[in-house]
Design a protein around this motif. Structure first.
Motif, mmCIF file in Angstrom:
data_model
loop_
_atom_site.group_PDB
_atom_site.id
_atom_site.type_symbol
_atom_site.label_atom_id
_atom_site.label_comp_id
_atom_site.label_asym_id
_atom_site.label_seq_id
_atom_site.Cartn_x
_atom_site.Cartn_y
_atom_site.Cartn_z
ATOM 1 N N ASP A 48 0.832 -1.204 0.000
ATOM 2 C CA ASP A 48 0.000 0.000 0.000
ATOM 3 C C ASP A 48 0.864 1.250 0.000
ATOM 4 O O ASP A 48 0.567 2.231 -0.695
ATOM 5 N N ASP A 49 1.944 1.215 0.782
ATOM 6 C CA ASP A 49 2.847 2.359 0.847
ATOM 7 C C ASP A 49 3.478 2.618 -0.517
ATOM 8 O O ASP A 49 3.606 3.774 -0.951
ATOM 9 N N MET A 50 3.879 1.561 -1.194
ATOM 10 C CA MET A 50 4.462 1.703 -2.534
ATOM 11 C C MET A 50 3.457 2.331 -3.490
ATOM 12 O O MET A 50 3.809 3.235 -4.284
ATOM 13 N N ALA A 51 2.216 1.865 -3.424
ATOM 14 C CA ALA A 51 1.188 2.397 -4.321
ATOM 15 C C ALA A 51 0.947 3.880 -4.066
ATOM 16 O O ALA A 51 0.823 4.681 -5.004
ATOM 17 N N ILE A 52 0.886 4.251 -2.794
ATOM 18 C CA ILE A 52 0.657 5.657 -2.440
ATOM 19 C C ILE A 52 1.793 6.530 -2.947
ATOM 20 O O ILE A 52 1.573 7.615 -3.509
ATOM 21 N N ARG A 53 3.016 6.059 -2.780
ATOM 22 C CA ARG A 53 4.156 6.855 -3.217
ATOM 23 C C ARG A 53 4.185 7.030 -4.734
ATOM 24 O O ARG A 53 4.708 8.020 -5.242
ATOM 25 N N ASN A 54 3.633 6.088 -5.460
ATOM 26 C CA ASN A 54 3.596 6.213 -6.913
ATOM 27 C C ASN A 54 2.623 7.275 -7.387
ATOM 28 O O ASN A 54 2.806 7.856 -8.462
ATOM 29 N N VAL A 55 1.574 7.538 -6.620
ATOM 30 C CA VAL A 55 0.544 8.483 -7.079
ATOM 31 C C VAL A 55 0.539 9.779 -6.274
ATOM 32 O O VAL A 55 -0.217 10.700 -6.601
ATOM 33 N N ILE A 56 1.386 9.872 -5.252
ATOM 34 C CA ILE A 56 1.316 11.031 -4.372
ATOM 35 C C ILE A 56 1.632 12.336 -5.108
ATOM 36 O O ILE A 56 1.036 13.379 -4.843
ATOM 37 N N GLY A 57 2.542 12.274 -6.065
ATOM 38 C CA GLY A 57 2.880 13.471 -6.826
ATOM 39 C C GLY A 57 1.720 13.971 -7.660
ATOM 40 O O GLY A 57 1.506 15.182 -7.802
ATOM 41 N N TYR A 58 0.965 13.032 -8.203
ATOM 42 C CA TYR A 58 -0.209 13.380 -9.023
ATOM 43 C C TYR A 58 -1.215 14.174 -8.201
ATOM 44 O O TYR A 58 -1.726 15.209 -8.640
ATOM 45 N N TYR A 59 -1.481 13.710 -6.986
ATOM 46 C CA TYR A 59 -2.460 14.396 -6.140
ATOM 47 C C TYR A 59 -1.872 15.658 -5.514
ATOM 48 O O TYR A 59 -2.572 16.656 -5.327
ATOM 49 N N TYR A 60 -0.575 15.627 -5.204
ATOM 50 C CA TYR A 60 0.061 16.807 -4.623
ATOM 51 C C TYR A 60 -0.007 17.995 -5.582
ATOM 52 O O TYR A 60 -0.203 19.138 -5.177
ATOM 53 N N ALA A 61 0.132 17.707 -6.852
ATOM 54 C CA ALA A 61 0.064 18.763 -7.867
ATOM 55 C C ALA A 61 -1.364 19.117 -8.255
ATOM 56 O O ALA A 61 -1.585 19.993 -9.094
ATOM 57 N N GLY A 62 -2.330 18.453 -7.633
ATOM 58 C CA GLY A 62 -3.724 18.751 -7.925
ATOM 59 C C GLY A 62 -4.154 18.323 -9.301
ATOM 60 O O GLY A 62 -5.119 18.858 -9.862
ATOM 61 N N MET A 63 -3.461 17.328 -9.866
ATOM 62 C CA MET A 63 -3.785 16.911 -11.223
ATOM 63 C C MET A 63 -5.156 16.259 -11.328
ATOM 64 O O MET A 63 -5.750 16.211 -12.416
ATOM 65 N N ASP A 64 -5.675 15.750 -10.198
ATOM 66 C CA ASP A 64 -6.992 15.134 -10.227
ATOM 67 C C ASP A 64 -8.107 16.166 -10.338
ATOM 68 O O ASP A 64 -9.245 15.838 -10.673
ATOM 69 N N GLU A 65 -7.784 17.438 -10.090
ATOM 70 C CA GLU A 65 -8.793 18.490 -10.101
ATOM 71 C C GLU A 65 -8.615 19.467 -11.261
ATOM 72 O O GLU A 65 -9.395 20.399 -11.405
ATOM 73 N N LYS A 66 -7.577 19.268 -12.049
ATOM 74 C CA LYS A 66 -7.276 20.219 -13.119
ATOM 75 C C LYS A 66 -7.591 19.630 -14.488
ATOM 76 O O LYS A 66 -7.579 18.413 -14.690
#
Length: 497
Positions: A48-66
């Motif tokens: 789970d930690d590996m999966a989170i680290r793979n997508v954390i940048g995507y959400y940190y940059a707000g790419m899910d909302e842009k």
């Protein structure tokens, strides 16, 4: 997120449990991962930690909302995303250059009447500006202007401004005569003589092209050198005989010879650096698409050089802790005594030390002050383990300040450097860089620079306890313009009890 290089992952669960987050689909396919979860080789929490680290940048940059831009093809040049990058590349390239030698103010140039430039590095490669992709190494020198890397660091320029391009534009602007021989080993078989005459400046650009003919009566001679390295193959030399011969040939015939070097890593200069006719040396890395402009900006003083060496340039190759290794397995036994720390430990005089770089102005250092801003409780860090180590390693505990004054006649940028010496108990190198601040000052202007230090900056690795530790005793703090040009010093006694 931990991401291995190509071929860097060798195991499935050893890599995962060791901290790798993104890896080989061969070693990490669904069958292997499920098997590891079932037999306990890999925990669900780690997956789970590996999966989170793979997508954390995507959400940190707000790419899910842009709303993302549309995707274009690799050959679609219709979309220009470069904005003012060209301007920034030129500025940063010039700012990165180090002025190593400047005898009697030879630089900056001031509309010289005549210029001669030499070396393959002065002009374009025969076909370019790209170098092609390779991961099997590159030659030690590049037969054209070297401005970008290779392999995974390849730089596909939209264009490349060479020193010849930029100097030619400047010569036209200043009404200067300019000659060039853009080759490292050029020779001309033509016999060209004039009874009672010369092949010098009086014959302008009609003199037979040769190194010797093109330097005669020139106000300025500039030699361009490079050293290349790329993915898949290291450099096999720290100097180059052909290029060094080029410099000595020009300098033996021109009393105002300047050398410009762009290199991947350190380049030994002692074949010619003390030649009385070598009046200036400008040294830097690979500057990008506006390389020629960046170099010319410094040569003519449009930019006051402020680059500082990120490594030591030795007098001799043998002065380095480890020589050039020509085998697959190399024994690096210098430990923490790398670069300037090795030179300091063994009292070796470098040609140019770590952090060195001249300016067209001068700077004075005064008023060093040290303040302990927080207590240091316990010899070993004890905070919660987080990214980068224990949390309390990153607490600011000391602040060092000093005043920098531009004491010269033109504006410029200074890079003030802070070095720390540990108590003997810590068994550390003589001094270690712990901060640097770049300040821009007009003539006679002063400013205060501040170096906040964290507990980690004052710690050494305790191999017995396997923790970062702060030694009790006297710490020495020095501030200066390089690792050996130390202008200010102060001490502070630290007690962790």
């Amino acid at each position: 997120m931990v991401f291995p290089d190509q071929g860097g992952q060798l195991t499935s669960f050893g890599s995962a449990n060791g901290g790798e987050d993104y890896g080989s689909s061969t070693l990490w396919n669904s069958t292997i991962i499920n098997s590891g979860i079932n037999n306990g080789s890999l925990s669900q929490a780690r997956l789970d930690d590996m999966a989170i680290r793979n997508v954390i940048g995507y959400y940190y940059a707000g790419m899910d909302e842009k709303v993302l831009p549309s995707v274009v093809g690799a050959t679609d040049w219709g979309r220009n995303v470069r904005a003012n990058h060209s301007k920034l590349i030129r500025e940063h390239g010039a700012a990165s250059l180090s002025l190593l030698k400047n005898t009697n103010g030879a630089l900056p140039l001031n509309a010289p009447s005549s210029i001669a430039i030499f070396g393959a590095h002065a002009g374009p490669v025969i076909a370019g500006p790209g170098t092609g992709f390779t991961v099997t190494g590159v030659p030690d020198t590049y037969q054209g202007h070297l401005a970008g890397g290779s392999g995974s660091g390849a730089t596909p320029f939209p264009y490349l401004v060479t020193p010849h391009d930029a100097l030619l534009q400047r010569a036209i602007q200043d009404d200067s005569m300019i000659r060039w021989v853009m080759n490292d080993t050029y020779s001309d078989s033509t016999e060209w003589t004039v009874t009672g005459g010369t092949t010098g400046f009086g014959y302008g650009t009609s003199a037979a092209p040769s190194f010797e003919n093109y330097v005669v009566d020139m106000e300025v001679c500039i030699v361009f050198l490079n050293a290349y390295s790329g993915e898949g193959g290291d450099r096999s030399e720290l100097s180059n005989a052909e290029q060094d011969t080029l410099v000595t040939t020009i300098a033996s015939n021109c009393n105002n010879t300047m050398v410009v070097i762009n290199t991947v890593g350190a380049r030994v200069l002692d074949a010619w650096i003390e030649h009385e006719n070598v009046t200036a040396v400008v040294y830097g890395g690979l500057l990008g698409q506006n390389s020629g402009y960046s170099i010319t900006d410094v040569l003519y003083g449009d930019v006051n050089p402020s680059g500082r060496l990120a490594y030591t340039i030795a007098k001799n190759e043998s002065d380095y802790a480890t020589g050039v290794c020509h085998t697959a397995n190399c024994n690096f036994k210098e430990g923490v005594y790398i670069d300037y720390k090795y030179f300091d430990a063994y009292n070796i005089t470098p040609r140019y030390e770590f952090g060195y770089g001249l300016s067209y102005t001068s700077f004075a250092y005064t008023n060093i002050s040290i303040q302990q801003t927080a207590s240091i409780n316990g010899s070993h860090a004890s905070g919660t383990i987080t990214v980068g180590g224990r949390e309390d390693l990153w607490n600011n505990v000391i602040n060092v300040t000093a005043t920098i004054t531009n004491s010269g006649s033109v504006s410029g940028n200074e890079v003030a450097q802070l070095y720390v010496s540990f108590p003997d108990e810590a068994e550390q190198p003589i001094r270690q860089l712990r901060g640097f601040e770049k300040v821009s000052l007009d003539q006679k202007e002063s400013t205060e620079v501040s170096f906040p230090l964290r507990r980690r900056d004052l710690s050494y690795w305790d191999v017995v306890a396997q923790e970062w530790a702060v030694a009790n005793g006297t710490y020495n703090f020095t501030v200066g313009a390089s690792s050996r040009d130390l202008r200010l010093a102060a001490t502070l006694v630290i007690n962790t009890e």
